[in-house]
Design an enzyme around this catalytic site. Structure first.
Site, PDB file in Angstrom:
ATOM      1  N   ASP A  35       0.898  -1.327   0.196  1.00 25.87           N
ATOM      2  CA  ASP A  35       0.062   0.074  -0.063  1.00 25.87           C
ATOM      3  C   ASP A  35       0.801   1.170  -0.068  1.00 25.87           C
ATOM      4  O   ASP A  35       1.927   1.325   0.557  1.00 25.87           O
ATOM      5  CB  ASP A  35      -0.876  -0.083   1.163  1.00 25.87           C
ATOM      6  CG  ASP A  35      -2.226   0.765   1.245  1.00 25.87           C
ATOM      7  OD1 ASP A  35      -2.538   1.399   0.046  1.00 25.87           O
ATOM      8  OD2 ASP A  35      -2.797   1.132   2.290  1.00 25.87           O
ATOM      9  N   GLY A  38       0.298   5.370  -4.232  1.00 19.76           N
ATOM     10  CA  GLY A  38      -0.534   6.537  -4.864  1.00 19.76           C
ATOM     11  C   GLY A  38       0.137   7.828  -3.887  1.00 19.76           C
ATOM     12  O   GLY A  38       0.340   8.875  -4.491  1.00 19.76           O
ATOM     13  N   ARG A  39       0.210   7.627  -2.492  1.00 20.31           N
ATOM     14  CA  ARG A  39       0.607   8.486  -1.723  1.00 20.31           C
ATOM     15  C   ARG A  39       2.193   9.079  -1.865  1.00 20.31           C
ATOM     16  O   ARG A  39       2.502  10.224  -1.982  1.00 20.31           O
ATOM     17  CB  ARG A  39       0.501   8.326  -0.287  1.00 20.31           C
ATOM     18  CG  ARG A  39      -0.626   8.683   0.282  1.00 20.31           C
ATOM     19  CD  ARG A  39      -1.103   7.990   1.594  1.00 20.31           C
ATOM     20  NE  ARG A  39      -1.681   6.462   1.246  1.00 20.31           N
ATOM     21  CZ  ARG A  39      -1.736   5.515   2.049  1.00 20.31           C
ATOM     22  NH1 ARG A  39      -1.468   5.666   3.545  1.00 20.31           N
ATOM     23  NH2 ARG A  39      -2.230   4.522   1.680  1.00 20.31           N
ATOM     24  N   TRP A  40       2.837   7.992  -2.384  1.00 19.49           N
ATOM     25  CA  TRP A  40       4.167   7.982  -2.604  1.00 19.49           C
ATOM     26  C   TRP A  40       4.569   9.244  -3.767  1.00 19.49           C
ATOM     27  O   TRP A  40       5.271  10.175  -3.993  1.00 19.49           O
ATOM     28  CB  TRP A  40       4.802   6.905  -3.090  1.00 19.49           C
ATOM     29  CG  TRP A  40       6.351   6.875  -3.282  1.00 19.49           C
ATOM     30  CD1 TRP A  40       7.413   6.805  -2.317  1.00 19.49           C
ATOM     31  CD2 TRP A  40       7.009   7.065  -4.613  1.00 19.49           C
ATOM     32  NE1 TRP A  40       8.551   6.881  -2.968  1.00 19.49           N
ATOM     33  CE2 TRP A  40       8.485   7.137  -4.467  1.00 19.49           C
ATOM     34  CE3 TRP A  40       6.461   7.472  -5.875  1.00 19.49           C
ATOM     35  CZ2 TRP A  40       9.464   7.185  -5.288  1.00 19.49           C
ATOM     36  CZ3 TRP A  40       7.368   7.525  -7.066  1.00 19.49           C
ATOM     37  CH2 TRP A  40       8.921   7.456  -6.694  1.00 19.49           C
ATOM     38  N   ARG A  48      -0.320   9.013 -10.380  1.00 16.57           N
ATOM     39  CA  ARG A  48      -0.333   7.869  -9.113  1.00 16.57           C
ATOM     40  C   ARG A  48       0.496   6.742  -9.895  1.00 16.57           C
ATOM     41  O   ARG A  48       1.018   6.005  -9.252  1.00 16.57           O
ATOM     42  CB  ARG A  48      -1.722   7.422  -8.956  1.00 16.57           C
ATOM     43  CG  ARG A  48      -2.715   8.415  -8.095  1.00 16.57           C
ATOM     44  CD  ARG A  48      -4.018   8.087  -8.073  1.00 16.57           C
ATOM     45  NE  ARG A  48      -4.283   6.718  -7.583  1.00 16.57           N
ATOM     46  CZ  ARG A  48      -4.142   6.305  -6.160  1.00 16.57           C
ATOM     47  NH1 ARG A  48      -3.762   7.471  -5.297  1.00 16.57           N
ATOM     48  NH2 ARG A  48      -4.092   5.077  -5.898  1.00 16.57           N
ATOM     49  N   HIS A  52       3.081   3.516  -8.816  1.00 20.07           N
ATOM     50  CA  HIS A  52       2.878   2.044  -9.085  1.00 20.07           C
ATOM     51  C   HIS A  52       4.213   1.562  -9.809  1.00 20.07           C
ATOM     52  O   HIS A  52       4.645   0.547  -9.685  1.00 20.07           O
ATOM     53  CB  HIS A  52       1.738   1.658  -9.750  1.00 20.07           C
ATOM     54  CG  HIS A  52       0.346   2.127  -9.337  1.00 20.07           C
ATOM     55  ND1 HIS A  52       0.172   1.423  -8.053  1.00 20.07           N
ATOM     56  CD2 HIS A  52      -0.773   2.860  -9.767  1.00 20.07           C
ATOM     57  CE1 HIS A  52      -1.055   2.083  -7.663  1.00 20.07           C
ATOM     58  NE2 HIS A  52      -1.681   2.491  -8.645  1.00 20.07           N
ATOM     59  N   GLU A  82     -11.663  -5.179  -5.289  1.00 19.31           N
ATOM     60  CA  GLU A  82     -12.225  -3.779  -5.217  1.00 19.31           C
ATOM     61  C   GLU A  82     -11.425  -2.830  -5.983  1.00 19.31           C
ATOM     62  O   GLU A  82     -11.923  -1.690  -6.297  1.00 19.31           O
ATOM     63  CB  GLU A  82     -12.023  -3.247  -3.817  1.00 19.31           C
ATOM     64  CG  GLU A  82     -13.001  -4.057  -2.872  1.00 19.31           C
ATOM     65  CD  GLU A  82     -12.709  -5.488  -2.499  1.00 19.31           C
ATOM     66  OE1 GLU A  82     -11.503  -5.730  -2.504  1.00 19.31           O
ATOM     67  OE2 GLU A  82     -13.700  -6.299  -2.063  1.00 19.31           O
ATOM     68  N   TRP A  84     -10.944  -2.878  -9.021  1.00 19.81           N
ATOM     69  CA  TRP A  84     -11.772  -2.580 -10.251  1.00 19.81           C
ATOM     70  C   TRP A  84     -12.384  -1.625 -10.329  1.00 19.81           C
ATOM     71  O   TRP A  84     -12.789  -0.773 -11.499  1.00 19.81           O
ATOM     72  CB  TRP A  84     -12.713  -3.868 -10.795  1.00 19.81           C
ATOM     73  CG  TRP A  84     -12.031  -5.405 -10.992  1.00 19.81           C
ATOM     74  CD1 TRP A  84     -11.999  -6.329 -10.432  1.00 19.81           C
ATOM     75  CD2 TRP A  84     -10.993  -5.541 -12.223  1.00 19.81           C
ATOM     76  NE1 TRP A  84     -11.278  -7.317 -10.998  1.00 19.81           N
ATOM     77  CE2 TRP A  84     -10.713  -6.687 -12.153  1.00 19.81           C
ATOM     78  CE3 TRP A  84     -10.673  -4.659 -13.428  1.00 19.81           C
ATOM     79  CZ2 TRP A  84      -9.821  -7.390 -12.982  1.00 19.81           C
ATOM     80  CZ3 TRP A  84      -9.869  -5.327 -14.137  1.00 19.81           C
ATOM     81  CH2 TRP A  84      -9.396  -6.500 -14.211  1.00 19.81           C
ATOM     82  N   LEU A 146      12.163 -19.857  -4.441  1.00 24.82           N
ATOM     83  CA  LEU A 146      10.836 -19.105  -3.932  1.00 24.82           C
ATOM     84  C   LEU A 146       9.653 -19.108  -4.753  1.00 24.82           C
ATOM     85  O   LEU A 146       9.673 -19.237  -5.985  1.00 24.82           O
ATOM     86  CB  LEU A 146      11.180 -17.622  -3.753  1.00 24.82           C
ATOM     87  CG  LEU A 146      10.098 -16.460  -3.434  1.00 24.82           C
ATOM     88  CD1 LEU A 146       9.711 -16.544  -2.171  1.00 24.82           C
ATOM     89  CD2 LEU A 146      10.533 -15.191  -3.824  1.00 24.82           C
ATOM     90  N   SER A 211      -8.122  -5.359   4.539  1.00 19.24           N
ATOM     91  CA  SER A 211      -8.684  -5.293   3.361  1.00 19.24           C
ATOM     92  C   SER A 211      -8.940  -6.369   2.556  1.00 19.24           C
ATOM     93  O   SER A 211      -8.411  -6.574   1.326  1.00 19.24           O
ATOM     94  CB  SER A 211      -7.584  -4.257   2.298  1.00 19.24           C
ATOM     95  OG  SER A 211      -7.431  -2.994   3.205  1.00 19.24           O
ATOM     96  N   GLU A 222       1.502 -13.341  12.114  1.00 18.25           N
ATOM     97  CA  GLU A 222       1.769 -12.288  12.733  1.00 18.25           C
ATOM     98  C   GLU A 222       1.936 -11.102  11.767  1.00 18.25           C
ATOM     99  O   GLU A 222       1.892 -11.180  10.570  1.00 18.25           O
ATOM    100  CB  GLU A 222       3.474 -12.283  12.875  1.00 18.25           C
ATOM    101  CG  GLU A 222       3.549 -13.415  13.891  1.00 18.25           C
ATOM    102  CD  GLU A 222       3.100 -13.112  15.540  1.00 18.25           C
ATOM    103  OE1 GLU A 222       3.341 -11.921  15.720  1.00 18.25           O
ATOM    104  OE2 GLU A 222       2.540 -14.011  16.003  1.00 18.25           O
TER     105      GLU A 222
HETATM  106  C1  FPP Z   1      -1.679   0.078  -3.353  1.00 16.71           C
HETATM  107  O1  FPP Z   1      -1.423   1.487  -3.596  1.00 16.71           O
HETATM  108  C2  FPP Z   1      -1.197  -0.545  -4.570  1.00 16.71           C
HETATM  109  C3  FPP Z   1      -1.823  -1.236  -5.741  1.00 16.71           C
HETATM  110  C4  FPP Z   1      -3.460  -1.369  -5.650  1.00 16.71           C
HETATM  111  C5  FPP Z   1      -1.298  -2.035  -6.807  1.00 16.71           C
HETATM  112  C6  FPP Z   1       0.188  -2.673  -6.415  1.00 16.71           C
HETATM  113  C7  FPP Z   1       0.591  -3.065  -7.675  1.00 16.71           C
HETATM  114  C8  FPP Z   1       2.053  -2.651  -7.967  1.00 16.71           C
HETATM  115  C9  FPP Z   1       2.962  -2.480  -6.864  1.00 16.71           C
HETATM  116  C10 FPP Z   1       2.503  -3.559  -9.229  1.00 16.71           C
HETATM  117  C11 FPP Z   1       2.358  -5.008  -9.031  1.00 16.71           C
HETATM  118  C12 FPP Z   1       3.448  -5.595  -9.843  1.00 16.71           C
HETATM  119  C13 FPP Z   1       4.039  -6.657  -9.838  1.00 16.71           C
HETATM  120  C14 FPP Z   1       4.852  -7.127 -10.787  1.00 16.71           C
HETATM  121  C15 FPP Z   1       3.271  -7.901  -8.916  1.00 16.71           C
HETATM  122  P1  FPP Z   1      -2.411   2.805  -3.606  1.00 16.71           P
HETATM  123  O2  FPP Z   1      -2.474   2.985  -5.119  1.00 16.71           O
HETATM  124  O3  FPP Z   1      -3.454   2.136  -2.826  1.00 16.71           O
HETATM  125  O4  FPP Z   1      -1.671   3.678  -2.777  1.00 16.71           O
HETATM  126  P2  FPP Z   1      -2.522   4.936  -1.814  1.00 16.71           P
HETATM  127  O5  FPP Z   1      -3.269   4.143  -0.580  1.00 16.71           O
HETATM  128  O6  FPP Z   1      -1.343   5.702  -1.472  1.00 16.71           O
HETATM  129  O7  FPP Z   1      -3.417   5.664  -2.889  1.00 16.71           O
END
Ligand code: FPP
Length: 263
Positions: A35, A38-40, A48, A52, A82, A84, A146, A211, A222
């Protein structure tokens, strides 16, 4: 980076990994809610999707470190049922990013002995994503290191509902007696069949929520909530989380004395 600096960093990295391994109790299965992308991005005035993209870099680093540490399973919540409902543009960018990451990484994962698997309602993903995913799964199926499990179009409630449908159908067809249904039976109908429950759940960006992730499987895991946003969560942060995990006592509903007497 300068070769000397790189070697020095790798040396330090090896040392930390050796210490963690020596301490024993490396988790067999880590699950992560990635998570904060988006904030990053927002903090940097970026779109946003930039968050990602940087999040994929974290995935790469964490997968590599988990493999080196001898962790057997890593389950990543990459796209929830969710998700989507997010704006169309973000969904399509995420799908494109996923497709590209699978395409670019499969060869490297193959060489690193990582096996790719997926859980979720995979049939709802765009065809091209499904194709890349099935290719990665097929190509890496003989790897013995892994196991990287991507949770895609996944939610715990979806999975449990699905299991109930399958169990009801087995009962209806006389293949299963209701009085014989145990939690072992339920596990056989989940998409994680054959995979041990996570020992450790990591959630980044400081939110105290599950979530809809692995609702059944997280019963005794844990939980570690990290304040770090996922794009900043790299191996250094993972090592700290594992070191913290190693200090915990997992009681599985028992009392402390019972655990020491059974050792
Ligand atoms: C949540 O951050 C992140 C996601 C919904 C997507 C995560 C997907 C990736 C990191 C790419 C996956 C790639 C592979 C190869 C597995 P957010 O958008 O909810 O952030 P926010 O809460 O700050 O808005």
């Amino acid at each position: 980076m300068h070769t000397y600096r790189l070697k020095q960093r790798q040396g330090e990295d090896n040392k930390i990994q050796e210490t963690l391994k020596r301490n024993g109790n490396i988790p067999i299965h880590i699950a992560a809610i990635m998570d904060g992308n988006g904030r990053w991005a927002k903090k940097r005035g970026l779109p946003r999707i930039a968050g990602h993209k940087e999040g994929v870099e974290s995935v790469r680093d964490i997968v590599e470190a988990c493999g080196q540490l001898g962790i057997k399973y890593l389950t990543l919540y990459a796209f929830s049922t969710e998700n989507w409902k997010r704006p169309k543009y973000e969904v399509s960018m995420l799908m494109r990013l996923l497709m590209r990451a699978l395409r670019d990484e499969t060869e490297k994962l193959l060489k690193k002995n990582v096996r790719v698997q997926a859980i979720g309602d995979i049939g709802t993903l765009p065809n091209q994503v499904q194709e890349e995913l099935f290719y990665a799964i097929e190509k890496t199926k003989s790897n013995t290191g892994l196991v990287l499990i991507l949770a895609l179009s996944y939610s715990g409630r979806w999975e449990i509902t699905n299991a109930i449908k399958l169990i009801s159908s087995a009962v209806k067809h006389g293949e299963l007696e209701p009085e014989n249904i145990s939690d072992r039976t339920v596990e056989q109908y989940l998409s994680t069949k054959g995979i041990p429950d996570p020992d450790l759940l990591i959630r980044t960006s400081g939110e105290f929520r599950i979530s809809n992730f692995l609702l059944w499987q997280l019963a005794y895991s844990e939980i570690h909530i990290s304040e770090i946003l996922w794009p900043d969560f790299r191996r250094k942060q993972l090592y700290e989380v594992i070191a913290d995990f190693q200090k915990r006592e997992r009681r599985f509903g028992l009392v402390s004395e019972q655990l020491t007497s059974s050792k």
